[in-house]
Write a protein that holds these residues in place. Structure first.
Motif, mmCIF file in Angstrom:
data_model
loop_
_atom_site.group_PDB
_atom_site.id
_atom_site.type_symbol
_atom_site.label_atom_id
_atom_site.label_comp_id
_atom_site.label_asym_id
_atom_site.label_seq_id
_atom_site.Cartn_x
_atom_site.Cartn_y
_atom_site.Cartn_z
ATOM 1 N N THR A 260 0.958 -1.192 -0.383
ATOM 2 C CA THR A 260 -0.219 -0.317 0.522
ATOM 3 C C THR A 260 1.242 1.051 -0.407
ATOM 4 O O THR A 260 0.347 2.195 -0.145
ATOM 5 C CB THR A 260 -0.826 0.100 1.562
ATOM 6 O OG1 THR A 260 -0.216 -0.288 3.100
ATOM 7 C CG2 THR A 260 -1.693 -1.257 1.261
ATOM 8 N N SER B 243 -3.453 7.656 2.575
ATOM 9 C CA SER B 243 -3.516 6.819 3.793
ATOM 10 C C SER B 243 -4.720 6.288 3.925
ATOM 11 O O SER B 243 -4.973 4.861 4.486
ATOM 12 C CB SER B 243 -3.300 7.468 4.968
ATOM 13 O OG SER B 243 -4.144 8.246 5.612
ATOM 14 N N VAL B 244 -5.627 6.671 3.693
ATOM 15 C CA VAL B 244 -7.208 5.921 4.188
ATOM 16 C C VAL B 244 -7.204 4.745 2.937
ATOM 17 O O VAL B 244 -8.183 3.877 3.753
ATOM 18 C CB VAL B 244 -8.035 7.125 3.579
ATOM 19 C CG1 VAL B 244 -9.491 6.463 3.429
ATOM 20 C CG2 VAL B 244 -8.152 8.334 4.530
ATOM 21 N N ASP C 174 -5.031 1.694 4.094
ATOM 22 C CA ASP C 174 -5.442 1.071 5.608
ATOM 23 C C ASP C 174 -7.014 0.208 4.966
ATOM 24 O O ASP C 174 -7.091 -1.276 5.111
ATOM 25 C CB ASP C 174 -6.396 1.801 5.938
ATOM 26 C CG ASP C 174 -5.294 2.992 6.711
ATOM 27 O OD1 ASP C 174 -3.774 2.162 6.998
ATOM 28 O OD2 ASP C 174 -5.607 3.641 7.744
ATOM 29 N N GLU C 175 -7.983 0.297 3.812
ATOM 30 C CA GLU C 175 -8.577 -0.027 3.911
ATOM 31 C C GLU C 175 -8.659 -1.435 2.497
ATOM 32 O O GLU C 175 -9.106 -2.257 2.933
ATOM 33 C CB GLU C 175 -9.826 0.725 2.536
ATOM 34 C CG GLU C 175 -10.691 1.719 2.979
ATOM 35 C CD GLU C 175 -10.999 2.719 1.909
ATOM 36 O OE1 GLU C 175 -12.297 3.489 2.892
ATOM 37 O OE2 GLU C 175 -11.068 2.803 0.909
ATOM 38 N N MET D 136 -5.465 -2.720 3.004
ATOM 39 C CA MET D 136 -4.587 -3.486 3.190
ATOM 40 C C MET D 136 -5.936 -4.237 4.505
ATOM 41 O O MET D 136 -5.261 -5.485 4.940
ATOM 42 C CB MET D 136 -3.736 -2.423 5.015
ATOM 43 C CG MET D 136 -2.656 -3.510 5.899
ATOM 44 S SD MET D 136 -1.838 -4.557 4.929
ATOM 45 C CE MET D 136 -0.131 -3.803 4.301
ATOM 46 N N ASP D 137 -6.539 -3.809 4.992
ATOM 47 C CA ASP D 137 -7.625 -4.398 5.963
ATOM 48 C C ASP D 137 -8.371 -5.417 5.189
ATOM 49 O O ASP D 137 -8.079 -7.041 5.568
ATOM 50 C CB ASP D 137 -8.458 -3.402 6.669
ATOM 51 C CG ASP D 137 -8.580 -2.844 7.259
ATOM 52 O OD1 ASP D 137 -7.052 -2.635 7.765
ATOM 53 O OD2 ASP D 137 -9.334 -1.924 7.821
ATOM 54 N N THR E 238 6.938 -3.122 5.163
ATOM 55 C CA THR E 238 6.072 -2.676 5.680
ATOM 56 C C THR E 238 6.960 -1.852 6.555
ATOM 57 O O THR E 238 7.762 -2.197 6.794
ATOM 58 C CB THR E 238 5.117 -2.963 6.391
ATOM 59 O OG1 THR E 238 4.215 -1.251 5.941
ATOM 60 C CG2 THR E 238 4.679 -3.715 7.850
ATOM 61 N N ASP F 28 4.930 0.558 8.307
ATOM 62 C CA ASP F 28 4.134 1.322 9.126
ATOM 63 C C ASP F 28 4.058 0.433 10.203
ATOM 64 O O ASP F 28 3.735 -1.012 9.749
ATOM 65 C CB ASP F 28 2.512 0.940 8.374
ATOM 66 C CG ASP F 28 1.703 1.947 9.039
ATOM 67 O OD1 ASP F 28 2.083 1.403 10.198
ATOM 68 O OD2 ASP F 28 0.583 2.142 8.155
ATOM 69 N N ILE G 275 0.795 -1.489 10.982
ATOM 70 C CA ILE G 275 0.380 -3.122 10.297
ATOM 71 C C ILE G 275 1.464 -3.889 10.919
ATOM 72 O O ILE G 275 1.209 -5.141 11.386
ATOM 73 C CB ILE G 275 1.108 -2.434 8.354
ATOM 74 C CG1 ILE G 275 -0.171 -1.513 8.596
ATOM 75 C CG2 ILE G 275 0.644 -3.814 7.335
ATOM 76 C CD1 ILE G 275 0.108 -0.711 6.613
ATOM 77 N N ARG H 58 0.164 -5.744 13.285
ATOM 78 C CA ARG H 58 -0.313 -6.801 13.406
ATOM 79 C C ARG H 58 -0.588 -8.635 12.494
ATOM 80 O O ARG H 58 -1.356 -9.158 12.593
ATOM 81 C CB ARG H 58 -1.965 -6.603 11.505
ATOM 82 C CG ARG H 58 -1.820 -4.824 12.504
ATOM 83 C CD ARG H 58 -3.788 -4.354 11.559
ATOM 84 N NE ARG H 58 -3.955 -5.236 11.181
ATOM 85 C CZ ARG H 58 -5.259 -4.615 9.937
ATOM 86 N NH1 ARG H 58 -4.701 -3.684 9.053
ATOM 87 N NH2 ARG H 58 -6.136 -5.453 9.759
#
Ligand code: ADP
Ligand code: MG
Length: 248
Positions: free
Chosen positions: A197, A202-203, A206-207, A209-210, A227, A229, A232, A235
């Motif tokens: 990503t 950033s928005v 996130d979507e 990556m989820d 990554t 981040d 991330i 997780r």
């Protein structure tokens, strides 16, 4: 009595297919042992991976973090058979990749690995459905069947209504969703994702990556995710840090 004839006895104990004797305890999906890799640059040798050992169990999500230039992308390339290591052993689901030639590695890779790159690498002249079906087509699957398998995967990544579009008509987030669908379509055991990503706002990041993590968890796939981040990385089941070509 004695339904078993001599023929059956002569066959000896049963052995699981694809497992060499002595390796039955191997349960790692990916195993890198003593990996060294360098690039040749203008007559100089640049060492990039210096004795890297990594094991990833099936269903495990491993994040790799580390500074730019530390060797993360090179490690993924070697892990997925895009490049052969100078030294060391790469095992993918029990198969030893590091002794195969480029063609053997390509076959093993298409069977077991889905790659997701930061730059989406979709073919501009093919529709989204054709792009997603491409790994199956390259494996010789008939077109109608390959497209038929691609469509539900496109729906799973939220692109059910984009199948007939060309990549040039998609947003960045949609392009990466399509690339993720392409990585998943052949039902790999292992996903290798290199800052997937990193090119998204950033928005959207996130979507996407989820969605990626949800798909990987749902199918209980192993994933190695590069990554930068920390949220991330947190997780993942495990975080590895690369420093100067070594796992710190
Ligand atoms: P990272 O993904 O952690 O940023 P890379 O694996 O891309 O690191 O690169 C590690 C080092 O290898 C860097 O110094 C990079 O410049 C160099 N490198 C990467 N690819 C090549 C290549 N094809 N030829 C020469 N040097 C390369
Ligand atoms: Mg990189």
């Amino acid at each position: 009595m004695g339904g078993l004839g001599m023929g059956a006895l002569a066959m000896g104990p049963r052995r699981k297919p694809l497992e060499a004797p002595g390796h039955s305890r191997q349960t790692a999906m990916l195993e890198l042992q003593g990996i060294r890799h360098s690039y040749q640059l203008g007559g100089r040798t640049l060492p990039v991976l210096r004795r890297v050992d990594v094991r990833v169990q099936s269903g495990e999500l491993v994040a790799i973090v580390g500074r730019s230039g530390s060797g993360k992308s090179t490690l993924l390339h070697v892990a997925g058979g895009l490049a052969a290591p100078d030294e060391g052993e790469v095992r993918l689901g029990g198969e030893v990749l590091s002794t195969m030639g480029p063609r053997g590695r390509a076959v093993a890779r298409r069977k077991r690995v889905g790659f997701v790159f930061q730059a989406f690498h979709l073919m501009p002249g093919l529709t989204v459905a054709e792009n997603v079906a491409l790994p199956l087509l390259l494996d010789g699957e008939p077109r109608s069947r390959a497209i038929g398998r691609a469509l539900p995967v496109l729906r799973d990544v939220g692109l059910g209504d984009r199948a007939q579009h060309l990549p040039g008509e998609l947003s960045g987030g949609e392009l990466q969703r399509a690339a993720i669908a392409r990585a998943l379509v052949a039902e790999p055991d292992l996903v290798l994702a290199d800052e997937p990503t990193g090119n998204l706002d950033s928005v959207t990041a996130d979507e996407v990556m989820d969605m990626l993590i949800a798909r990987v968890r749902e199918a209980a796939l192993a994933m190695v995710l590069v990554t930068h981040d920390p949220l991330i990385a947190a997780r993942a089941d495990r975080v590895l840090t690369m420093v100067d070509g070594m796992i710190a």
